[in-house]
Design a protein around this motif. Structure first.
Motif, PDB file in Angstrom:
ATOM      1  N   TYR A   1       0.878  -1.176   0.000  1.00  0.00           N
ATOM      2  CA  TYR A   1       0.000   0.000   0.000  1.00  0.00           C
ATOM      3  C   TYR A   1       0.906   1.214   0.000  1.00  0.00           C
TER       4      TYR A   1
ATOM      5  N   ASP B   1       1.748   5.489  -1.051  1.00  0.00           N
ATOM      6  CA  ASP B   1       1.207   6.822  -1.283  1.00  0.00           C
ATOM      7  C   ASP B   1       2.369   7.794  -1.396  1.00  0.00           C
TER       8      ASP B   1
ATOM      9  N   TRP C   1      -6.283   0.278  -7.690  1.00  0.00           N
ATOM     10  CA  TRP C   1      -6.555   1.662  -7.280  1.00  0.00           C
ATOM     11  C   TRP C   1      -7.542   1.677  -6.127  1.00  0.00           C
ATOM     12  N   VAL C   2      -7.290   2.550  -5.157  1.00  0.00           N
ATOM     13  CA  VAL C   2      -8.206   2.758  -4.057  1.00  0.00           C
ATOM     14  C   VAL C   2      -8.412   4.268  -3.900  1.00  0.00           C
ATOM     15  N   LYS C   3      -9.606   4.676  -3.586  1.00  0.00           N
ATOM     16  CA  LYS C   3      -9.895   6.095  -3.402  1.00  0.00           C
ATOM     17  C   LYS C   3      -9.125   6.633  -2.209  1.00  0.00           C
ATOM     18  N   GLY C   4      -8.420   7.732  -2.421  1.00  0.00           N
ATOM     19  CA  GLY C   4      -7.613   8.310  -1.359  1.00  0.00           C
ATOM     20  C   GLY C   4      -8.439   9.074  -0.336  1.00  0.00           C
TER      21      GLY C   4
ATOM     22  N   HIS D   1      -9.584   4.084   4.087  1.00  0.00           N
ATOM     23  CA  HIS D   1      -8.966   2.773   3.902  1.00  0.00           C
ATOM     24  C   HIS D   1      -7.747   2.702   4.819  1.00  0.00           C
TER      25      HIS D   1
ATOM     26  N   ASN E   1      -0.269   7.187   3.508  1.00  0.00           N
ATOM     27  CA  ASN E   1      -0.317   8.637   3.398  1.00  0.00           C
ATOM     28  C   ASN E   1       0.362   9.293   4.597  1.00  0.00           C
TER      29      ASN E   1
ATOM     30  N   ASN F   1      -4.120   2.448   3.231  1.00  0.00           N
ATOM     31  CA  ASN F   1      -3.851   3.616   2.402  1.00  0.00           C
ATOM     32  C   ASN F   1      -3.645   4.861   3.257  1.00  0.00           C
TER      33      ASN F   1
ATOM     34  N   THR G   1      -1.238  -1.537  -4.260  1.00  0.00           N
ATOM     35  CA  THR G   1      -2.429  -0.692  -4.140  1.00  0.00           C
ATOM     36  C   THR G   1      -2.019   0.745  -3.883  1.00  0.00           C
ATOM     37  N   THR G   2      -2.592   1.668  -4.648  1.00  0.00           N
ATOM     38  CA  THR G   2      -2.278   3.086  -4.532  1.00  0.00           C
ATOM     39  C   THR G   2      -3.504   3.898  -4.920  1.00  0.00           C
ATOM     40  N   ASP G   3      -3.562   5.153  -4.470  1.00  0.00           N
ATOM     41  CA  ASP G   3      -4.643   6.033  -4.918  1.00  0.00           C
ATOM     42  C   ASP G   3      -4.204   6.883  -6.105  1.00  0.00           C
TER      43      ASP G   3
END
Length: 211
Positions: A11, A13, A134-137, A141, A148, A144, A83-85
């Protein structure tokens, strides 16, 4: 993904303070790396790095390069769900680079921005099975949000982990729950909003990367 090698969830960011503004724009990257053992338990590691004057896109690419290089130091071959936004990373690594590579690392209408970093990213993943998600930032989550946190902290203090270190995720997560912010379920390999399957790109000769 049919995993032939040990399964890893990453994960990642990125952060850039003052991105797009004049003057220095310090940036950072953060990654939470989860290795799933045969008995189902999970080993977690953190990774972070920084640059004094950069952009969000550069740090997003660095998140791929630094993470895969750290995981590859012992010659491991892994099945990685990254996995990233960042759509820049998911779309780029899943689709764009194939066209750029076929045209000698050029876009249809000109040069590829950050081409050296894209080439390094392709080289870094070459020996692994990799899929991109993709995951919503900033949507709660857990992993994620932690990535961040690592990225923004690195950008602010301008330090680096120098590879993978024991993760502080569990204590951070407990703190978030105590503050009433840890309201999403925690899972080592969660279902994300959008999954983009992509086979690993083939290894490239060094001469091709240097063109």
């Amino acid at each position: 993904m049919s995993a032939k090698f040990p399964l890893v969830a990453v994960y990642a960011d990125e952060s850039c303070l003052g991105n797009g503004k004049s003057g220095d724009t310090p940036g950072g990257l953060g990654a939470l790396i989860e290795f799933r053992k045969n008995d189902g338990t999970v080993l977690r590691f953190d990774l972070w790095a920084s640059e004094p004057n950069t952009t969000n896109n550069r740090m997003a690419l660095r998140s791929v390069i630094d993470t895969f290089e750290a995981m590859s130091r012992k010659g491991n071959r892994l099945s990685v769900l990254f996995t990233t936004d960042s759509r820049y990373i998911v779309d780029g690594m899943s689709s764009w680079v194939r066209g750029w590579m076929s045209r000698g690392w050029r876009r249809k209408d000109g040069a590829v921005e950050n081409v050296e970093l894209w080439q390094q990213a392709v080289a870094a993943i070459a020996t692994h099975q990799t899929q991109w998600a993709w995951v919503k930032g900033h949507a709660g989550h857990p992993q994620n949000e932690y990535a961040n946190y690592l990225a923004t902290r690195a950008a602010a203090v301008q330090d680096r982990s120098d590879g993978m270190v024991a993760s502080q995720f569990e204590s951070w997560w407990a703190g978030e729950q105590a503050k009433g912010r840890g309201n999403k379920p925690l899972s080592p390999f969660p279902v994300v909003e959008q999954f983009v399957p992509a086979a690993a790109l083939p290894p490239l000769p060094v001469s091709r990367l240097e063109q």
